[in-house]
Scaffold this motif. Structure first.
Motif, mmCIF file in Angstrom:
data_model
loop_
_atom_site.group_PDB
_atom_site.id
_atom_site.type_symbol
_atom_site.label_atom_id
_atom_site.label_comp_id
_atom_site.label_asym_id
_atom_site.label_seq_id
_atom_site.Cartn_x
_atom_site.Cartn_y
_atom_site.Cartn_z
ATOM 1 N N THR A 210 0.787 -1.298 -0.298
ATOM 2 C CA THR A 210 -0.122 0.243 -0.093
ATOM 3 C C THR A 210 1.151 1.274 0.065
ATOM 4 O O THR A 210 1.937 1.160 0.612
ATOM 5 N N TRP A 211 0.461 2.227 -0.585
ATOM 6 C CA TRP A 211 1.211 3.417 -0.573
ATOM 7 C C TRP A 211 1.462 4.147 0.432
ATOM 8 O O TRP A 211 2.593 4.655 0.734
ATOM 9 N N ALA A 212 0.666 3.820 1.544
ATOM 10 C CA ALA A 212 0.951 4.432 2.940
ATOM 11 C C ALA A 212 2.128 3.483 3.605
ATOM 12 O O ALA A 212 2.786 4.327 4.584
ATOM 13 N N ASP A 213 2.323 2.421 3.185
ATOM 14 C CA ASP A 213 3.532 1.543 3.977
ATOM 15 C C ASP A 213 4.895 1.984 3.432
ATOM 16 O O ASP A 213 5.564 1.436 3.640
ATOM 17 N N HIS A 382 6.811 12.084 -0.547
ATOM 18 C CA HIS A 382 5.917 11.029 0.306
ATOM 19 C C HIS A 382 6.804 9.899 0.818
ATOM 20 O O HIS A 382 6.724 9.634 1.998
ATOM 21 N N VAL A 383 7.534 9.196 -0.226
ATOM 22 C CA VAL A 383 8.233 8.016 0.181
ATOM 23 C C VAL A 383 9.538 8.514 1.107
ATOM 24 O O VAL A 383 10.181 7.494 1.931
ATOM 25 N N GLY A 386 7.679 12.629 3.763
ATOM 26 C CA GLY A 386 6.942 14.180 3.776
ATOM 27 C C GLY A 386 5.482 13.959 3.918
ATOM 28 O O GLY A 386 4.900 12.929 4.235
ATOM 29 N N ALA A 387 4.877 15.013 3.904
ATOM 30 C CA ALA A 387 3.431 15.047 4.074
ATOM 31 C C ALA A 387 2.572 14.184 3.159
ATOM 32 O O ALA A 387 1.429 13.714 3.285
ATOM 33 N N GLY A 388 3.163 14.264 1.838
ATOM 34 C CA GLY A 388 2.230 13.580 0.735
ATOM 35 C C GLY A 388 1.098 14.028 0.669
ATOM 36 O O GLY A 388 -0.082 13.427 0.353
ATOM 37 N N GLN A 389 0.535 15.528 0.699
ATOM 38 C CA GLN A 389 -0.628 16.018 0.281
ATOM 39 C C GLN A 389 -1.041 15.901 -0.753
ATOM 40 O O GLN A 389 -0.380 15.595 -1.795
ATOM 41 N N VAL A 390 -2.166 16.237 -1.287
ATOM 42 C CA VAL A 390 -2.969 16.341 -2.555
ATOM 43 C C VAL A 390 -2.236 17.113 -3.525
ATOM 44 O O VAL A 390 -1.899 18.353 -3.029
ATOM 45 N N VAL A 391 -1.786 16.758 -4.572
ATOM 46 C CA VAL A 391 -1.208 17.533 -5.605
ATOM 47 C C VAL A 391 -2.019 17.926 -6.660
ATOM 48 O O VAL A 391 -2.730 17.366 -7.173
ATOM 49 N N LYS A 392 -1.913 19.251 -6.561
ATOM 50 C CA LYS A 392 -2.687 19.992 -7.765
ATOM 51 C C LYS A 392 -1.752 20.329 -8.907
ATOM 52 O O LYS A 392 -0.678 20.842 -8.817
#
Length: 397
Positions: A210-213, A382-383, A386-392
């Motif tokens: 999973t991308w969260a892991d 993210h990996v 980092g925060a990995g927030q939504v990318v616009k």
């Protein structure tokens, strides 16, 4: 009548470099490397034809004269001796029309279309492993759907993908045999498929993390070994294992890695290379790997080639992880869908997937490099924790 038998056996033993006429169109051509070749020149329907008869001394003077006389008579009868000999050779080859022989012939005709001219052996392996051991000696003209069904039945449900490939390759071989003029049943493979029925095999997706892991796993790759560095770059770029393991220093220029077209799976017929934007973290990993480079390869093994795909997989197995290296492409694609607003075509381009028809791609002259660059920079963020927030994506629509 033109003079014949001008040459002698004694002269041939020490003949100088050049062309020496025996008469009536028979010549011995002596080469500078010491070799020599018999050549016959005849005229058929006003057209000069030249045919090689064989090498000297393997073909002696007396035998060369007999052979020349035979083909002169063919020409005198108004037939082309070159074409007649070719027809005889084809007929001789057809004496062995076993599936093994025709498979080899079909492969030779097709291998230019295959990656690396088919040197990896993947095109032939389904036939070599599961078909030719049982049917290799059978003449292709005798093959029917029952032969094929009985051969593939043991793997039809247990190794469905391999069986499907074997059936597909067999169909190609049968079409090749038909093109050679052999009387084969071109519907035999389709009939065999009908007899075999629908496979019960359910394809399994390659296990993915999973991308969260992913950040925790990425952080565990802390050693500056080739395995750890290759896995990190695999995660950061979202590329397949083969082009990544074979990455060369001369393919990297600044923050762009250019993968040759022939190295890209799933882009059949592609004539253009694929550009991979390198995030700041990816560039850092490449710099860490540079001291290991050898023969131009960033990830060499201990011998001549590059590290194997199994090396990366075994690392994850030793960690008792279900996920596999290829699964990181799924992790990235799921992150793109769930944590960014990237348009479908841009998200697919990140993984080098081909979308739309060839016509649409011909008019759409972009590979979304800058938009992919922004996405992969955020993925790297993210990996690495980092925060990995939504990318616009500005201007994406």
């Amino acid at each position: 009548m033109r003079a014949t038998n001008r040459l002698s056996a004694g002269f041939l033993k020490s003949a100088p470099v050049g062309k020496h006429c025996d008469g009536a169109g028979l010549w011995l051509i002596k080469r500078e490397d010491g070799g020599a070749q018999w050549v016959l020149r005849v005229t058929v329907h006003g057209r000069r034809r030249e045919m090689g008869l064989g090498g000297f001394p393997a073909l002696g003077l007396a035998d060369a004269r007999k052979l020349a006389d035979r083909w002169r008579k063919v020409a005198a009868a108004g037939r082309d001796p070159v074409k007649e000999r070719e027809a005889e050779e084809r007929a001789a080859r057809r004496e062995d029309i076993s599936l093994t022989v025709l498979t080899a012939d079909a492969f030779e005709a097709r291998k230019a279309e295959l990656k690396g001219d088919g040197t990896a052996g993947r095109w032939l392996s389904p036939l070599n492993l599961h078909v030719l051991p049982k049917l290799g000696r059978v003449p292709v003209t005798d093959l029917d759907q029952r032969d094929i069904r009985d051969t593939l039945a043991p793997i039809w449900h247990t190794k469905a993908d391999t069986a499907r490939k074997a059936l597909n390759r067999l169909s190609i071989v049968m079409r090749h045999a038909a093109a050679l003029g052999l009387d084969v049943d071109l519907q035999a493979t389709d009939k065999a498929k009908a007899l075999l029925g629908k496979t019960r095999h359910v394809p399994k997706n390659i296990p993915a993390m999973t991308w969260a892991d992913v950040p925790d796993f990425y952080a565990s790759l802390e050693e500056p070994t080739l395995t750890h560095l290759a896995l990190r770059l695999l995660i950061l770029t979202g590329m397949r294992s083969t082009p990544l393991r074979n990455i060369r220093l001369d393919q990297i220029e600044g923050d762009v890695w250019t993968v040759p077209a022939e190295a890209m799976k799933g882009r059949k017929g592609a004539t253009e290379a694929f550009r991979v934007p390198l995030s700041t973290e990816a560039q850092r990993i490449i710099d860490l790997a540079r001291p290991h480079a050898r023969n131009g390869f960033l990830f060499p093994n201990n011998r001549q080639g590059v590290i194997s795909d199994m090396t990366l997989s075994r690392h994850m197995e030793r960690r008792e992880l279900e996920a596999r290296p290829h699964g990181f492409r799924t992790s990235l694609r799921t992150w793109l869908a769930e944590a960014t607003d990237a348009p479908h075509e841009v998200a697919e381009a990140v993984l080098a997937h081909v979308t739309d028809s060839g016509v649409v791609r011909a008019y759409r002259r972009t590979d979304y490099l800058e938009q992919r660059r922004a996405l992969l920079e955020r993925w790297a963020d993210h990996v690495t924790g980092g925060a990995g927030q939504v990318v616009k994506l500005a201007g994406a629509g």
